[in-house]
Each structure stands twice: as structure tokens, then as C-alpha cells.
Write a protein that holds these residues in place. Structure first.
Motif, PDB file in Angstrom:
ATOM      1  N   GLY A  25       0.794  -1.223   0.000  1.00  0.00           N
ATOM      2  CA  GLY A  25       0.000   0.000   0.000  1.00  0.00           C
ATOM      3  C   GLY A  25       0.818   1.260   0.000  1.00  0.00           C
ATOM      4  N   ASN A  26       2.091   1.205  -0.427  1.00  0.00           N
ATOM      5  CA  ASN A  26       2.899   2.399  -0.475  1.00  0.00           C
ATOM      6  C   ASN A  26       2.540   3.233  -1.699  1.00  0.00           C
ATOM      7  OD1 ASN A  26       4.339   1.800   1.844  1.00  0.00           O
ATOM      8  ND2 ASN A  26       5.814   0.541   0.743  1.00  0.00           N
ATOM      9  N   LYS A  27       3.015   4.477  -1.681  1.00  0.00           N
ATOM     10  CA  LYS A  27       2.683   5.398  -2.761  1.00  0.00           C
ATOM     11  C   LYS A  27       3.223   4.899  -4.090  1.00  0.00           C
ATOM     12  CE  LYS A  27       3.181  10.203  -4.167  1.00  0.00           C
ATOM     13  NZ  LYS A  27       3.408   9.879  -5.559  1.00  0.00           N
ATOM     14  N   THR A  28       2.429   5.030  -5.114  1.00  0.00           N
ATOM     15  CA  THR A  28       2.873   4.751  -6.469  1.00  0.00           C
ATOM     16  C   THR A  28       2.615   5.990  -7.305  1.00  0.00           C
ATOM     17  OG1 THR A  28       0.742   3.951  -7.292  1.00  0.00           O
ATOM     18  CG2 THR A  28       2.134   2.358  -6.143  1.00  0.00           C
ATOM     19  N   ASP A  29       3.164   5.991  -8.511  1.00  0.00           N
ATOM     20  CA  ASP A  29       3.007   7.153  -9.382  1.00  0.00           C
ATOM     21  C   ASP A  29       1.550   7.395  -9.761  1.00  0.00           C
ATOM     22  OD1 ASP A  29       5.695   7.641  -9.300  1.00  0.00           O
ATOM     23  OD2 ASP A  29       6.148   6.556 -11.147  1.00  0.00           O
ATOM     24  N   SER A  30       0.713   6.364  -9.630  1.00  0.00           N
ATOM     25  CA  SER A  30      -0.681   6.504 -10.026  1.00  0.00           C
ATOM     26  C   SER A  30      -1.579   6.984  -8.894  1.00  0.00           C
ATOM     27  CB  SER A  30      -1.210   5.157 -10.551  1.00  0.00           C
ATOM     28  OG  SER A  30      -1.153   4.174  -9.536  1.00  0.00           O
ATOM     29  N   ASP A  31      -1.027   7.087  -7.662  1.00  0.00           N
ATOM     30  CA  ASP A  31      -1.830   7.567  -6.541  1.00  0.00           C
ATOM     31  C   ASP A  31      -2.285   9.006  -6.782  1.00  0.00           C
ATOM     32  OD1 ASP A  31      -1.589   5.218  -5.216  1.00  0.00           O
ATOM     33  OD2 ASP A  31      -0.048   5.880  -3.819  1.00  0.00           O
ATOM     34  N   LEU A  32      -3.478   9.309  -6.324  1.00  0.00           N
ATOM     35  CA  LEU A  32      -4.024  10.654  -6.450  1.00  0.00           C
ATOM     36  C   LEU A  32      -3.575  11.505  -5.264  1.00  0.00           C
ATOM     37  CD1 LEU A  32      -7.592   9.598  -7.591  1.00  0.00           C
ATOM     38  CD2 LEU A  32      -5.856  10.705  -9.007  1.00  0.00           C
ATOM     39  N   GLU A  33      -3.083  12.693  -5.554  1.00  0.00           N
ATOM     40  CA  GLU A  33      -2.519  13.566  -4.528  1.00  0.00           C
ATOM     41  C   GLU A  33      -3.624  14.322  -3.795  1.00  0.00           C
ATOM     42  OE1 GLU A  33       0.952  15.366  -2.644  1.00  0.00           O
ATOM     43  OE2 GLU A  33       0.679  13.623  -3.942  1.00  0.00           O
ATOM     44  N   VAL A  34      -3.648  14.182  -2.459  1.00  0.00           N
ATOM     45  CA  VAL A  34      -4.630  14.853  -1.610  1.00  0.00           C
ATOM     46  C   VAL A  34      -3.874  15.760  -0.643  1.00  0.00           C
ATOM     47  CG1 VAL A  34      -6.575  14.576  -0.037  1.00  0.00           C
ATOM     48  CG2 VAL A  34      -6.088  12.790  -1.734  1.00  0.00           C
ATOM     49  N   VAL A  35      -4.201  17.051  -0.644  1.00  0.00           N
ATOM     50  CA  VAL A  35      -3.443  18.034   0.120  1.00  0.00           C
ATOM     51  C   VAL A  35      -4.370  18.812   1.051  1.00  0.00           C
ATOM     52  CG1 VAL A  35      -1.913  20.036  -0.034  1.00  0.00           C
ATOM     53  CG2 VAL A  35      -1.813  18.266  -1.794  1.00  0.00           C
ATOM     54  N   ALA A  36      -3.886  19.077   2.262  1.00  0.00           N
ATOM     55  CA  ALA A  36      -4.648  19.906   3.207  1.00  0.00           C
ATOM     56  C   ALA A  36      -3.679  20.667   4.091  1.00  0.00           C
ATOM     57  CB  ALA A  36      -5.575  19.048   4.072  1.00  0.00           C
ATOM     58  N   PRO A  37      -4.050  21.874   4.523  1.00  0.00           N
ATOM     59  CA  PRO A  37      -3.225  22.601   5.493  1.00  0.00           C
ATOM     60  C   PRO A  37      -3.246  21.891   6.843  1.00  0.00           C
ATOM     61  CG  PRO A  37      -4.861  24.037   4.453  1.00  0.00           C
ATOM     62  CD  PRO A  37      -5.248  22.630   4.134  1.00  0.00           C
ATOM     63  N   ASP A  38      -2.170  22.030   7.584  1.00  0.00           N
ATOM     64  CA  ASP A  38      -2.122  21.464   8.928  1.00  0.00           C
ATOM     65  C   ASP A  38      -3.147  22.154   9.815  1.00  0.00           C
ATOM     66  OD1 ASP A  38      -1.046  19.657  10.740  1.00  0.00           O
ATOM     67  OD2 ASP A  38       0.382  21.105  11.540  1.00  0.00           O
ATOM     68  N   GLY A  39      -3.631  21.451  10.825  1.00  0.00           N
ATOM     69  CA  GLY A  39      -4.632  22.010  11.727  1.00  0.00           C
ATOM     70  C   GLY A  39      -5.997  21.405  11.490  1.00  0.00           C
ATOM     71  N   PHE A  62      -1.505  11.253   0.662  1.00  0.00           N
ATOM     72  CA  PHE A  62      -1.881  12.412   1.446  1.00  0.00           C
ATOM     73  C   PHE A  62      -0.659  13.250   1.802  1.00  0.00           C
ATOM     74  CE2 PHE A  62      -4.980   9.087   2.198  1.00  0.00           C
ATOM     75  CZ  PHE A  62      -6.181   9.747   1.975  1.00  0.00           C
ATOM     76  N   GLU A  63      -0.872  14.553   1.848  1.00  0.00           N
ATOM     77  CA  GLU A  63       0.187  15.469   2.261  1.00  0.00           C
ATOM     78  C   GLU A  63      -0.440  16.605   3.059  1.00  0.00           C
ATOM     79  OE1 GLU A  63       4.081  17.821   0.447  1.00  0.00           O
ATOM     80  OE2 GLU A  63       2.657  16.849  -0.901  1.00  0.00           O
ATOM     81  N   VAL A  64      -0.003  16.738   4.304  1.00  0.00           N
ATOM     82  CA  VAL A  64      -0.439  17.835   5.162  1.00  0.00           C
ATOM     83  C   VAL A  64       0.666  18.878   5.153  1.00  0.00           C
ATOM     84  CG1 VAL A  64      -0.991  18.506   7.533  1.00  0.00           C
ATOM     85  CG2 VAL A  64      -1.946  16.404   6.575  1.00  0.00           C
ATOM     86  N   ILE A  65       0.309  20.097   4.763  1.00  0.00           N
ATOM     87  CA  ILE A  65       1.308  21.119   4.463  1.00  0.00           C
ATOM     88  C   ILE A  65       1.109  22.383   5.288  1.00  0.00           C
ATOM     89  CG2 ILE A  65       1.513  20.247   2.095  1.00  0.00           C
ATOM     90  CD1 ILE A  65      -0.167  22.699   1.219  1.00  0.00           C
ATOM     91  N   ASP A  66       2.052  23.286   5.180  1.00  0.00           N
ATOM     92  CA  ASP A  66       1.937  24.616   5.769  1.00  0.00           C
ATOM     93  C   ASP A  66       0.767  25.340   5.106  1.00  0.00           C
ATOM     94  OD1 ASP A  66       2.267  27.391   6.351  1.00  0.00           O
ATOM     95  OD2 ASP A  66       4.407  27.087   6.692  1.00  0.00           O
ATOM     96  N   SER A  67      -0.097  25.944   5.905  1.00  0.00           N
ATOM     97  CA  SER A  67      -1.276  26.611   5.349  1.00  0.00           C
ATOM     98  C   SER A  67      -0.911  27.731   4.378  1.00  0.00           C
ATOM     99  CB  SER A  67      -2.149  27.171   6.482  1.00  0.00           C
ATOM    100  OG  SER A  67      -1.417  28.119   7.248  1.00  0.00           O
ATOM    101  N   ASN A  68       0.271  28.295   4.542  1.00  0.00           N
ATOM    102  CA  ASN A  68       0.699  29.378   3.657  1.00  0.00           C
ATOM    103  C   ASN A  68       1.038  28.891   2.251  1.00  0.00           C
ATOM    104  OD1 ASN A  68       0.566  31.450   5.654  1.00  0.00           O
ATOM    105  ND2 ASN A  68       2.495  30.728   6.503  1.00  0.00           N
ATOM    106  N   ASN A  69       1.147  27.570   2.082  1.00  0.00           N
ATOM    107  CA  ASN A  69       1.579  27.029   0.794  1.00  0.00           C
ATOM    108  C   ASN A  69       0.449  26.405  -0.023  1.00  0.00           C
ATOM    109  OD1 ASN A  69       4.175  27.737   1.549  1.00  0.00           O
ATOM    110  ND2 ASN A  69       4.688  25.702   2.326  1.00  0.00           N
ATOM    111  N   ILE A  70      -0.774  26.412   0.492  1.00  0.00           N
ATOM    112  CA  ILE A  70      -1.842  25.671  -0.171  1.00  0.00           C
ATOM    113  C   ILE A  70      -2.126  26.195  -1.573  1.00  0.00           C
ATOM    114  CG2 ILE A  70      -3.671  27.092   0.864  1.00  0.00           C
ATOM    115  CD1 ILE A  70      -3.799  23.304   0.084  1.00  0.00           C
ATOM    116  N   GLN A  71      -1.969  27.491  -1.798  1.00  0.00           N
ATOM    117  CA  GLN A  71      -2.268  28.050  -3.116  1.00  0.00           C
ATOM    118  C   GLN A  71      -1.391  27.436  -4.207  1.00  0.00           C
ATOM    119  OE1 GLN A  71      -2.903  32.382  -3.367  1.00  0.00           O
ATOM    120  NE2 GLN A  71      -2.718  32.459  -1.143  1.00  0.00           N
TER     121      GLN A  71
END
Length: 341
Positions: A25-39, A62-71
Motif C-alpha cells: 500500500g505504499n505510494k505509487t506514481d498513479s496515486d491521487l494527490e490529496v493536500v490539506a493545510p495542517d490544523g 496524502f500530504e499535510v502542508i503549511d497553510s501558507n503554501n496551499i495556493q
């Protein structure tokens, strides 16, 4: 001959490794990227993150990121995010034409509460004017959705307000005096009568000042002041290209979102921290920790999924209120922005 056998062996082992990665179940190139700000927005993904960990054929990364970078993840010619969670005003302003992304629904409905360190009354619609005129209110995220929402609440209740440059500026006795505050500077001696803060800062500050001469106490709920059910704070969006090419994955993601509130109602805080640690950007200071995350804090983050077909009118009304207090705060989205499937 030896070289040929080695080549065959290496190729075989490579194939085995690739199969093993997929099976785990590790990431593959075909996985869909899901992003959200932390918090709080990241909490909306917890049920999905947990669910994907149990699958052998995972679909999402999944990737939880700095809220300033979501754009950066939802802009440009080829946006990185296939799915994203972001503030509703930003989503409408950046993506509201519905050409690249569509809004699946709202996922958080406010996590801001009032604090006071004196004997001031708890804030309710009925006493906003009498309790706040001439007072200073320190507001975390004053230029963003929480501050704009508070201004909209004041406007709806015909309570005049002004913005002070800093906490030392003289207060206007005929208005509510709003002061932008960094959460780190919110203290009982910070110079304001009330503070508007998010969880987990609210619970943390109440606990930290419990033995002080003037401890913080909760003094109202921005969500309740706005209206029953809170306000549409963050939304989930999906690329139109994913909708067109992988409807099954979209339906799976929606199912995860639909179960988010039930999942968060019973999950242990330690599990939340572990799941978020696994997907957070390296080096990013987490919003939640063992010291500040409790089941009450999770509940106070108001995570629940409301699909676009149900919340469209509410979202448009809310965005119009934000525009009424700050014309450039957001934009009114077009019908194509709302996924009605």
C-alpha cells in the motif's frame, strides 16, 4: 553468461520489489494527490488516511502542508493536487470559475472561540452591543475567514466596529475595537477585553492560565454567533479531470469524507497524532501535539461533510457576507464550481 544470469536475477528481484511495494500500500506514481493545510482542515482527512492504511490497493497519497503554501498546490498550468482542502474564501477566489476544480462540499465549520480573563460576560447575539462597545477584541487571523466572519456577525447585528493598528491605540467608545493578534501573544495581560482564538490554542490557554490570578475562561462561540451549524470554513475540491477519468476514486473519497465526523468522535488523540505525523511535510511544526490535542479539541474543530448540492446556497450567502465587509476577501463562484453529483 554470468553477466546475463546476473541481469536476469536483478530484473527478477526488481519486479518482486515493485510487487511488494504495491502490496504494502505504499505510494505509487498513479496515486491521487490529496493536500490539506495542517490544523483543523487536516482533521477532515483523518478517516481517509486511516481507511487507506488498511487497503492493499491504496488510491490516494496524502500530504499535510503549511497553510501558507496551499495556493501553490492548486494553481498553475498543471496543479499538483488532485484533491485539496482549503479555506472557502480562497477556493472561491482562485477556483470559483469551475474550469479546473469543483467543490465537493464543506468539511469544517469553524473552530474559533472567545476568551476573557476578567468578569466580562460570555458573548451571545443578545448582548453583543452592550458587552462589546468600547471594548478591545484581539482577533487571531483578523484578515482571514475567522476575522471576516466576526465582522459579518457584528454587521448582521448592527454593531459598529473599527480596526486598531495595535493594542496600545486608543479605543473608540462607540464601536467594537478589533486588534490583529498573533496567538502566541494572547495572554490575560495582553491588553484586550476579549480574544478570538482557534482550537487548540483556546483549550491550551485555558489550561495554562488556570492557576493565574486572572485565568482565561471561554466566553463565547463564533460558530454559534454566526448561526446554527457554524459557518462554511473549509471546503474539499477535486480536479475536473479526475472527475471525468476516475469517478470511482471520487466516490471513494466522498465516502471517506461522509464518515469523517463519526470517525473523529471515537478516535483516540494519539491515533490522530500518529496518522498526521505520517503525512505531514518534513520539518513543519505540527498544530496538534500530545500536549494540546484532546477529544474536546477535536470536537471543537467542527469537522463534518456537507455536499455541495446541500450547502451551495449557504456557501454563496456566506461569501457575500464576507464581500460585504471586505470586497476583495473572496469572489462569488459560478455554478460550474459546485459539484452536484
Amino acid at each position: 553468461m554470468k553477466k546475463s544470469l546476473f541481469t536476469v536475477f536483478a530484473a527478477t528481484m526488481s519486479a518482486i520489489c515493485m510487487l511488494s511495494v504495491a502490496a504494502c500500500g505504499n505510494k505509487t506514481d498513479s496515486d491521487l494527490e490529496v493536500v490539506a493545510p495542517d490544523g483543523a482542515p487536516a482533521l477532515a482527512l483523518l478517516n481517509a488516511i486511516s481507511g487507506e492504511e488498511k487497503r492493499e490497493d491504496d488510491i490516494f497519497d496524502f500530504e499535510v502542508i503549511d497553510s501558507n503554501n496551499i495556493q501553490a498546490y492548486v494553481s498553475g498550468a498543471a496543479p499538483k493536487a488532485d484533491f485539496a482542502v482549503l479555506p472557502v474564501n480562497l477556493a472561491a477566489k482562485m477556483l470559483g470559475k469551475g474550469t479546473v476544480y469543483e467543490m465537493l462540499g464543506t468539511v469544517t465549520h469553524g473552530n474559533f472561540y472567545f476568551l476573557t480573563a476578567g468578569d466580562a460576560p460570555a458573548l451571545k447575539k443578545e448582548n453583543l452591543a452592550t458587552a462589546l462597545l468600547g471594548k478591545k477584541v484581539g482577533v487571531v487571523q483578523l484578515p482571514n475567514v475567522p476575522g471576516l466572519t466576526f465582522k459579518a456577525v457584528l454587521s448582521d447585528n448592527a454593531v459598529p466596529f473599527a480596526t486598531l493598528e495595535n493594542v496600545n491605540a486608543a479605543a473608540d467608545k462607540t464601536k467594537v475595537n478589533l486588534v490583529a493578534f498573533d496567538p502566541e501573544n494572547v495572554t490575560p495581560t495582553g491588553g484586550c477585553d476579549y480574544y478570538l482564538c482557534p482550537e487548540p490554542a483556546v483549550s491550551t490557554k485555558i489550561k495554562a492560565t488556570a492557576s493565574a490570578s486572572k485565568p482565561f475562561q471561554k466566553a463565547g462561540d463564533l460558530q454559534e454567533l454566526y448561526g446554527e451549524g457554524g459557518y462554511p470554513q473549509a471546503v474539499a475540491v477535486v480536479k475536473k479531470s479526475v472527475l471525468e477519468s476516475n469517478k470511482e476514486a471520487v466516490d471513494t473519497f466522498i465516502t471517506y469524507l461522509e464518515g469523517s465526523d463519526e470517525y473523529l468522535a471515537s478516535v483516540a488523540p494519539a491515533t490522530v497524532l500518529s496518522l498526521l505525523d505520517d503525512v505531514r511535510t518534513d520539518g513543519l511544526k505540527p498544530s496538534f501535539s500530545a500536549e494540546n490535542l484532546t477529544s474536546e479539541v477535536i470536537a471543537n474543530c467542527s469537522v463534518s461533510y456537507v455536499p455541495s448540492m446541500t450547502c451551495k446556497a449557504e456557501v454563496v450567502s456566506f461569501l457575500q457576507k464576507l464581500r460585504d465587509v471586505s470586497a476583495d476577501a473572496t469572489a462569488l463562484p459560478e455554478d460550474a464550481f459546485f459539484y452536484m453529483g
